[in-house]
Scaffold this motif. Structure first.
Motif, PDB file in Angstrom:
ATOM      1  N   SER A 393       0.828  -1.209   0.000  1.00 42.32           N
ATOM      2  CA  SER A 393       0.000   0.000   0.000  1.00 42.32           C
ATOM      3  C   SER A 393       0.862   1.259   0.000  1.00 42.32           C
ATOM      4  O   SER A 393       0.408   2.335  -0.365  1.00 42.32           O
ATOM      5  CB  SER A 393      -0.949   0.004   1.192  1.00 42.32           C
ATOM      6  N   LEU A 394       2.130   1.111   0.396  1.00 39.95           N
ATOM      7  CA  LEU A 394       3.029   2.267   0.346  1.00 39.95           C
ATOM      8  C   LEU A 394       3.622   2.467  -1.043  1.00 39.95           C
ATOM      9  O   LEU A 394       4.335   3.428  -1.296  1.00 39.95           O
ATOM     10  CB  LEU A 394       4.176   2.083   1.352  1.00 39.95           C
ATOM     11  N   GLY A 395       3.360   1.530  -1.934  1.00 44.97           N
ATOM     12  CA  GLY A 395       3.880   1.635  -3.288  1.00 44.97           C
ATOM     13  C   GLY A 395       5.096   0.769  -3.534  1.00 44.97           C
ATOM     14  O   GLY A 395       5.683   0.789  -4.605  1.00 44.97           O
ATOM     15  N   LEU A 396       5.501  -0.035  -2.518  1.00 43.22           N
ATOM     16  CA  LEU A 396       6.650  -0.917  -2.718  1.00 43.22           C
ATOM     17  C   LEU A 396       6.237  -2.079  -3.626  1.00 43.22           C
ATOM     18  O   LEU A 396       5.195  -2.680  -3.398  1.00 43.22           O
ATOM     19  CB  LEU A 396       7.146  -1.468  -1.378  1.00 43.22           C
TER      20      LEU A 396
ATOM     21  N   GLU B  81       1.745   5.073  -4.430  1.00 44.55           N
ATOM     22  CA  GLU B  81       2.606   6.032  -3.728  1.00 44.55           C
ATOM     23  C   GLU B  81       1.817   7.266  -3.305  1.00 44.55           C
ATOM     24  O   GLU B  81       2.166   7.932  -2.334  1.00 44.55           O
ATOM     25  CB  GLU B  81       3.773   6.444  -4.647  1.00 44.55           C
ATOM     26  N   MET B  85      -2.570   4.423   3.204  1.00 44.45           N
ATOM     27  CA  MET B  85      -3.587   3.541   3.793  1.00 44.45           C
ATOM     28  C   MET B  85      -3.228   3.216   5.239  1.00 44.45           C
ATOM     29  O   MET B  85      -2.085   2.938   5.561  1.00 44.45           O
ATOM     30  CB  MET B  85      -3.674   2.244   2.983  1.00 44.45           C
ATOM     31  N   ALA B 105       9.726   3.255   2.822  1.00 47.64           N
ATOM     32  CA  ALA B 105       9.218   3.527   1.471  1.00 47.64           C
ATOM     33  C   ALA B 105       9.884   4.743   0.823  1.00 47.64           C
ATOM     34  O   ALA B 105      10.328   4.643  -0.325  1.00 47.64           O
ATOM     35  CB  ALA B 105       7.703   3.659   1.504  1.00 47.64           C
ATOM     36  N   ARG B 153       3.644   6.755   8.987  1.00 53.30           N
ATOM     37  CA  ARG B 153       4.284   5.987   7.910  1.00 53.30           C
ATOM     38  C   ARG B 153       3.597   6.253   6.568  1.00 53.30           C
ATOM     39  O   ARG B 153       4.256   6.438   5.547  1.00 53.30           O
ATOM     40  CB  ARG B 153       4.222   4.496   8.230  1.00 53.30           C
ATOM     41  N   ALA B 154       2.267   6.265   6.590  1.00 54.06           N
ATOM     42  CA  ALA B 154       1.523   6.513   5.354  1.00 54.06           C
ATOM     43  C   ALA B 154       1.784   7.935   4.854  1.00 54.06           C
ATOM     44  O   ALA B 154       1.909   8.170   3.657  1.00 54.06           O
ATOM     45  CB  ALA B 154       0.038   6.279   5.585  1.00 54.06           C
ATOM     46  N   MET B 157       4.973   9.273   2.517  1.00 53.38           N
ATOM     47  CA  MET B 157       5.024   9.268   1.060  1.00 53.38           C
ATOM     48  C   MET B 157       4.329  10.491   0.468  1.00 53.38           C
ATOM     49  O   MET B 157       4.148  10.577  -0.749  1.00 53.38           O
ATOM     50  CB  MET B 157       4.378   7.981   0.519  1.00 53.38           C
TER      51      MET B 157
END
Lengths: 485, 246
Positions: A393-396, B81, B85, B105, B153-154, B157
């Motif tokens: 969900s972070l784009g990794l 990105e 979530m 990330a 954390r979310a 990004m």
């Protein structure tokens, strides 16, 4: 996911080149060398002397023929039954192992002219009351797989009403008679006579049957050049007296009494320590071979296993199916079957030889790798699926999420299984003795074949295994602690 | 560019014969805070998880920032990105410290250097009131603290949209306030948010719009006062009666 496939093929390509590429070069490098398989122990025709060099009538004969005819031989003492299969599959060029020429064998082998005549006799334990075939009714008789002694026993067992128990080497046959499990054994008269004379503890109670010419054998229709050279060489050796000298050397009174004396003398010095000292170099090379097999085997099995495990968690039905199938097949096959299939089965189909060590490594890689694959997959699946979701969900991307988040957690779960599998791999290398690899177990067999000290040698071998496993365990525990912190 | 941050059209999601979403039309404007409410099994979490494709939609289109993420040609990693979530069970990476969780990330995806990421992580931890926890392991935190780290954390990004999937449902009651406070601040700063929650108080206070879902459909939507005080749909009334202590 694409990266995984690239990785997969890279590592595999490397492994393939590393294992298969190397020995091919060696084979090509030497000119006109024939690989000849023989038995582990079949004195006076073939046995290891106190320096663990293979000697005996067969060994001297083949070497003398080779010298006469101008070729080189590489001797592979892999046991009689294994030798038969190795010739059949084309893994070796020929065999000389006190092999009787029979009509049955002629269907699959081409034999040289006979180089020795012998018949089958029955031997019993010293002091046994059994003196004739009739007394065998309801009793058990020990025989060695694939020998003409075994054929003879099987051909008369209905008539005389006895059962047979089969072993792969002569010592186990003799031991079985000495311990009383079997009342008698059948073997070639030359061999048993030699054994009786040199203090085997058995006695011969029947006259030799009139069958029994020994011949050098090649696969039917193959290696005719080698066969002709042998016949030619044998003829020349008989003519110039070398043949007679060899026979005298091993069956003459002098030879027998010397052998008897040495075995009687040294029986006093058969303490554990003395045995260790006498066989130091043999044990060391056996340990080295076992360690090599273990280390290389673990390395490849781990790479293979991790790839199979990862393949099982990639979000693709095809990859997962492939992973499951590989694990199913190679975890399901007994190691011994897999080893024999790779070493003897595949070459007889494709015609290319697979060196025993390479066959052993492939066997370990596939079998141990399948187990590793199963617990790698399980370890990854045991990591909470929320971890992967959060990373994604972070784009990794999948592979990065796997590497940075899921795998580090999964590996912690897998570590105890890894330690366990490494220990199992070390133990499993012993099974590779069936394809003639001179590792610790095979070394033990050969030493016993010479000195008949089964209990002590097996005890020593067992202790060496335990020591190696202790070291491996400590090493694994140390690595485990390092990873966990 | 679409005028909506999120524009979902006729979204359907089936698990075999089980139709969880039966044709949803759902829009979120820029800077809007939308709260999804409804009984369990109504499909609100599934809808939310479709918005960043953690669930694969069966049919329909999902346009985020003008990009249809339901198309297989769309690079979903790139799209994610910009979509933050937050999960019900936090899902902090257990193998990393709090700081590493936040920095992973941005560093891995080349958004910022290590130093930048570290500074940003510290700033974010300060905004969620946990600046002293940078080197702590997730296992040493309370539920409320974990959820605030997860939000940080979310945010690391710099997403355009934040999705919250029942962010307070797994928390002890006394922890709920801190998390909601962080979310309120976020709303005030103009973050576009889609929140699935049972916190009716939060919905009333913060939401620009409340969407009531049942049986895989949107039953009713409108301003909080309108939906809570004058519900039109029978299902909405029945649901609100059950959660009366609003």
């Amino acid at each position: 996911m694409k990266k995984f496939i690239v990785w997969f093929s890279l590592v595999f390509g490397f492994a393939f080149i590393a294992t298969v590429g190397q020995p091919t070069q060696q084979v090509e490098a030497s000119e006109k060398t024939y690989t000849i398989a023989t038995d582990v122990t079949f004195p006076p025709f073939v046995y290891a002397n106190s320096n663990n060099k293979y000697v005996g009538i067969d060994m001297e004969l083949i070497k003398a023929v080779a010298k006469k005819e101008g070729f080189k031989v590489e001797i592979k003492p892999i046991g009689f039954n294994a030798a038969i299969q190795a010739v059949q599959s084309g893994q070796v060029d020929g065999m000389i192992a006190g092999m009787s020429i029979t009509t049955e064998r002629k269907k699959t082998f081409d034999f040289s002219n006979p180089y020795y005549s012998s018949g089958i006799v029955m031997a019993v334990k010293k002091g046994s009351k059994v003196t004739s075939l009739k007394q065998l009714k309801g009793k058990t008789v020990a025989i060695k797989t694939g020998t003409s002694g075994a054929d003879y026993a099987n051909s008369i067992k209905k008539k005389y009403g006895f059962k047979t128990v089969t072993f792969d080497d002569s010592d186990s046959v003799y031991d079985d008679v000495k311990t009383g499990n079997a009342v008698a054994c059948f073997d070639d008269s030359a061999v048993l006579q030699y054994g009786v004379k040199t203090g085997l503890g058995l006695k011969i109670v029947t006259k030799p049957t009139d069958t029994g010419n020994y011949g050098f054998a090649v696969r039917k229709g193959h290696n005719q050049v080698l066969l002709n050279k042998f016949n030619k060489g044998l003829k020349a050796l008989k003519k110039d007296g070398t043949y007679a000298k060899i026979i005298e050397k091993y069956t003459g009174k002098k030879a027998v009494s010397a052998q008897k004396k040495s075995s009687e003398n040294s029986s006093d010095s058969y303490t554990m320590l003395a045995l260790l000292k006498q066989n130091k170099s043999a044990f060391i090379s056996g340990i080295e071979e076992t360690l090599w097999l273990t280390i290389v085997g673990i390395l490849f099995a781990t790479i293979f296993g991790i790839l199979i495990g990862l393949l099982g968690v990639v979000p693709s039905k095809i990859a997962q199916g492939l992973s499951t199938t590989i694990i199913y097949i190679f975890r399901g096959l007994p190691l011994i079957v897999l080893a024999l299939f790779i070493y003897n089965g595949i070459p007889s189909l494709t015609g290319t030889k697979v060196p025993a060590f390479v066959a052993g490594i492939i066997t370990l890689t596939l079998n141990e790798g399948a187990y590793i694959g199963a617990f790698v997959k399980g370890g990854i699946e045991a990591v909470d699926s929320g971890q992967m979701e959060a990373a994604r969900s972070l784009g990794l991307p999948f592979s990065k999420s796997m590497r940075k988040v899921v795998l580090p957690q999964g590996i912690k779960i897998m570590i105890p299984s890894f330690v366990n599998q490494f220990i199992i791999t070390l133990k499993d290398t012993s099974i590779l003795s069936v394809i003639g690899i001179l590792e610790l177990t095979q070394t033990g067999k050969i030493i016993i074949a010479r000195n008949l000290q089964g209990f002590r040698i097996w005890a020593i071998v067992a202790v060496i295994y335990l020591l190696m496993i202790t070291v491996l365990t400590l090493l694994s525990k140390w690595i485990e602690r390092r990873i966990k912190n | 560019m679409s005028e909506y941050k999120v524009n979902v059209t006729n979204l359907k999601k089936n698990y075999g014969a089980n139709h969880v979403l039966k044709g949803i039309d759902f829009k979120v404007a820029n800077n809007e805070v939308v709260v999804l409410i409804g009984p369990s099994g109504s499909g609100k979490s599934t809808l939310l998880r479709c918005l960043n494709k953690l669930e694969e939609p069966t049919s329909g289109s999902i346009v985020i920032d003008g990009q249809d993420i339901s198309l297989s040609s769309t690079n979903i990693d790139k799209a994610r990105e910009n979509i933050g979530m937050v999960f019900q069970h936090f899902n902090l990476f257990n193998n990393m410290t709090v700081g590493e969780n936040i920095m992973l990330a941005p560093i891995e995806l080349g958004k910022s250097s290590k130093d930048e990421a570290k500074k940003q992580a510290k700033d974010l931890l300060e905004t969620v009131g946990l600046s002293e926890k940078f080197d702590a392991m997730p296992s040493s935190l309370s539920g409320g603290q974990k959820q605030r780290v997860a939000i940080a954390r979310a945010l690391a990004m710099n997403p355009d949209v934040m999705l919250f999937d029942e962010p307070t449902s797994a928390l002890d009651p006394e922890m709920v306030g801190d998390v909601l406070e962080v979310m309120k601040d976020l709303a005030k700063k103009g973050m576009t948010m889609v929140v699935v929650t049972h916190e009716m108080g939060f919905a009333k206070e913060v939401a620009d719009r409340v969407v009531f879902m049942a049986d895989g459909r949107v039953m009713e939507e409108g301003k909080p006062d309108q939906v809570f005080d004058h519900p039109q749909n029978e299902r909405t009334k029945a649901f609100l009666d059950k959660v009366i202590n609003v």
